[in-house]
Each structure stands twice: as structure tokens, then as C-alpha cells.
Design a protein around this motif. Structure first.
Motif, mmCIF file in Angstrom:
data_model
loop_
_atom_site.group_PDB
_atom_site.id
_atom_site.type_symbol
_atom_site.label_atom_id
_atom_site.label_comp_id
_atom_site.label_asym_id
_atom_site.label_seq_id
_atom_site.Cartn_x
_atom_site.Cartn_y
_atom_site.Cartn_z
ATOM 1 N N CYS A 123 1.108 -1.319 0.035
ATOM 2 C CA CYS A 123 0.050 -0.166 -0.056
ATOM 3 C C CYS A 123 0.869 1.065 0.115
ATOM 4 O O CYS A 123 1.844 1.471 0.837
ATOM 5 N N LEU A 147 -1.862 -1.190 -3.858
ATOM 6 C CA LEU A 147 -3.062 -0.542 -3.419
ATOM 7 C C LEU A 147 -2.396 0.977 -3.372
ATOM 8 O O LEU A 147 -1.233 1.283 -2.677
ATOM 9 N N THR A 284 -10.513 -5.103 1.915
ATOM 10 C CA THR A 284 -9.220 -5.320 1.385
ATOM 11 C C THR A 284 -8.892 -6.831 1.626
ATOM 12 O O THR A 284 -8.434 -7.766 0.747
#
Length: 303
Positions: A123, A147, A284
Motif C-alpha cells: 500500500c 494499493l 481489502t
């Protein structure tokens, strides 16, 4: 996926403190989103799952992945959640800023644990580290989740802004104001309004991060290279995740990143900003489980 909007953007064609991975066996049913077959119901997959690596965002640490990691482990997957250099339990570094160093930290840790191939998710900064790892160790990435990360390098203007931010973080007179003022932008407007405790948590984590490490990481991100070619060469199941309230990475940037991946797709999360693992942990986890269900199996230690 109930909480996500699927935009099927298919492509053409130092040792740190490490936490603790997955995959699912191939079966007989084809799934168009990933261009790979799915396992049959009831098929025994337990002994052949890929380890999963979850890489955190700046200026947080591996704790941002706690809920997703817990969910993956509860489903029998082995998970590694490394703290990247200078964050969480990982010591800081005096080497020149480079995400390649962080990527090689991960490679050494995988070697130490006897792990060859992995499913890799990152991420924000973790996504940039994941792409650096893909460039340097492409044979070890058997599935990829990015992400809130773009495939391209920073523009000269963006890189300059990062370096200026790094300088301000190191200035005692401006650090608190700058960090407290920018931390809210890591979360979407909906999250800020509905989850004030999460906003406070993210702000506290940002203020607690070592200034030297934040500055080092910002300079490393500013110096990263374009990863588009590496993504185009990655013929693995892949997903790009973007929150529709992300204030740092645009939907168009996420779409272009997904389009670079031969077997990539784009998932947009409504009401989510830059930190999906914290803002939407259930969605997620669901995204990661779906990715892993379409991933070929390999044995631990296989490169």
C-alpha cells in the motif's frame, strides 16, 4: 465483492523486523478476470499455498495490516508483515535513500526463511517497494496487489515537493505542524467524518514516526524509477486497488497501472481514501483472498 466496484481494466498483453503467508491450488474452472483457472470446490490446497507479504505505507508500520493479516492467517495462510527500514521495529539506516535497498531487505528475509516465491501486496510506499522488488526479483512474485500506488516515477515537481517535505520533517520548528496538517489526507473524507478514532490513530502514528526515517523514505520514493515496463512483463494474477476518495493517487493513475499488467484488474473502493487496509479492512481482505484464489501454487523455497 460487496464493498468494491470492479473496473475490469485488463492489461494488454538491512535486515528489518519482519512479521509473519499464501496461494490456492489451480483447478479446472477458468476465471476471465485473471486469465487463470480456479480451484474446484473442496480441493485440498493446504500444503501448497504461497506465502503472502504485506508491505506498509508511509509513515505507518506493519500494524496497518493487522486485520488483513489476521484474516488471512485465520484461513490458513502464512503471512509476513515486515516493518520497512526505520519504521516500527526496524532499525533506521544511514545508506543513501533507495527503495531498491528495502526490496533487497525483503529478498534476504525470504532467503532466511527458506521462501522463494510469494504473493506480494503493498500500500502506497509499500506498493512502490513491491514494484522495486518486482523489478529486481521478478521470478519471486507469483501474485501482485498494488494499493494506492502509481506505476510511474514522480514528475520533477512531485519529487521536489517530496524532498521539501523531507527537509521540513527534519526541522524541529515545523515538524509537528506539517505532519499533523498532512496526515488527514491519508484518509478519505468519508473516513475522516465517520471514523474519528482512526483519524486520531493515523495522526498519532505519523507524529510518532522517526523524522529521519520519514525523510529517508520520502527521498527514496522521490528517487524511484518508472515501473511500467516491469509491470508489463509480470504475467501473474494482479490487482490494483484505489479508493474513490484517495487524495494522493488519482483513479486515472490507478487505471493506467492496472492496464500495464497483462493479467491485472482495477478495483475501486467507494468512500475510501489512501489507506484501504485501515479504512476498509474487510473489503481489502476479500480482494486479497480473491487474488490468492486465482494464483498458481508453488512449494516453499521455490524460486
Amino acid at each position: 465483492m460487496s464493498a468494491a466496484r470492479h473496473d475490469e481494466a485488463r492489461g494488454a498483453g538491512q535486515d528489518a523486523a519482519y512479521g509473519t503467508g499464501h496461494d490456492a491450488a489451480r483447478g479446472a474452472r477458468h476465471d476471465a478476470a485473471y486469465g487463470r483457472e480456479r480451484p474446484e470446490p473442496g480441493e485440498d490446497q493446504g500444503a501448497r499455498r504461497l506465502p503472502v507479504v504485506l508491505l506498509h505505507a508511509l509513515p505507518l508500520d506493519s500494524s496497518m495490516w493487522e486485520e488483513a493479516a489476521r484474516g488471512l492467517r485465520a484461513r490458513g495462510h502464512r503471512v509476513l508483515t515486515p516493518d520497512q527500514r526505520g519504521f516500527g521495529g526496524a532499525p533506521p539506516t544511514d545508506q543513501s535513500p533507495s527503495l531498491d535497498l528495502v526490496a533487497d531487505d525483503l529478498a534476504r528475509e525470504l532467503d532466511r526463511q527458506g521462501i522463494g516465491a510469494v504473493a506480494l501486496a503493498g500500500c502506497s510506499m509499500g506498493g512502490y517497494t513491491a514494484m522495486a522488488f518486482l523489478r529486481r526479483h521478478p521470478h519471486r512474485v507469483h501474485a501482485l496487489a498494488l494499493l494506492a500506488a502509481r506505476s510511474t516515477a514522480d514528475t520533477a515537481e512531485s519529487a521536489g515537493a517530496r524532498r521539501r517535505f523531507a527537509d521540513m520533517v527534519l526541522d524541529d520548528s515545523s515538524r509537528g505542524r506539517i505532519v499533523a496538517g498532512t496526515a488527514p489526507s491519508l484518509l478519505g473524507a468519508t473516513t475522516r467524518a465517520r471514523q474519528p478514532r482512526l483519524l486520531a490513530r493515523v495522526t498519532d502514528l505519523a507524529l510518532a514516526a522517526r523524522p529521519h526515517s520519514v525523510a529517508w523514505a520520502q527521498r527514496a520514493i522521490a528517487a524511484r524509477t518508472d515501473s511500467t515496463a516491469a509491470l508489463r512483463a509480470a504475467d501473474v494474477p494482479a490487482v490494483v486497488v484505489i479508493g474513490d476518495e484517495d487524495e494522493l493517487v488519482s483513479p486515472d493513475e490507478a487505471r493506467r497501472t492496472a492496464m500495464a499488467l497483462p493479467r491485472g484488474r482495477l478495483v475501486t473502493l467507494p468512500g475510501v481514501g489512501h489507506l484501504a487496509p485501515l479504512e476498509a479492512p474487510d473489503a481489502t481482505l476479500e480482494i486479497l483472498m480473491d487474488l490468492l484464489a486465482h494464483t498458481e501454487t508453488v512449494g516453499a523455497g521455490t524460486c
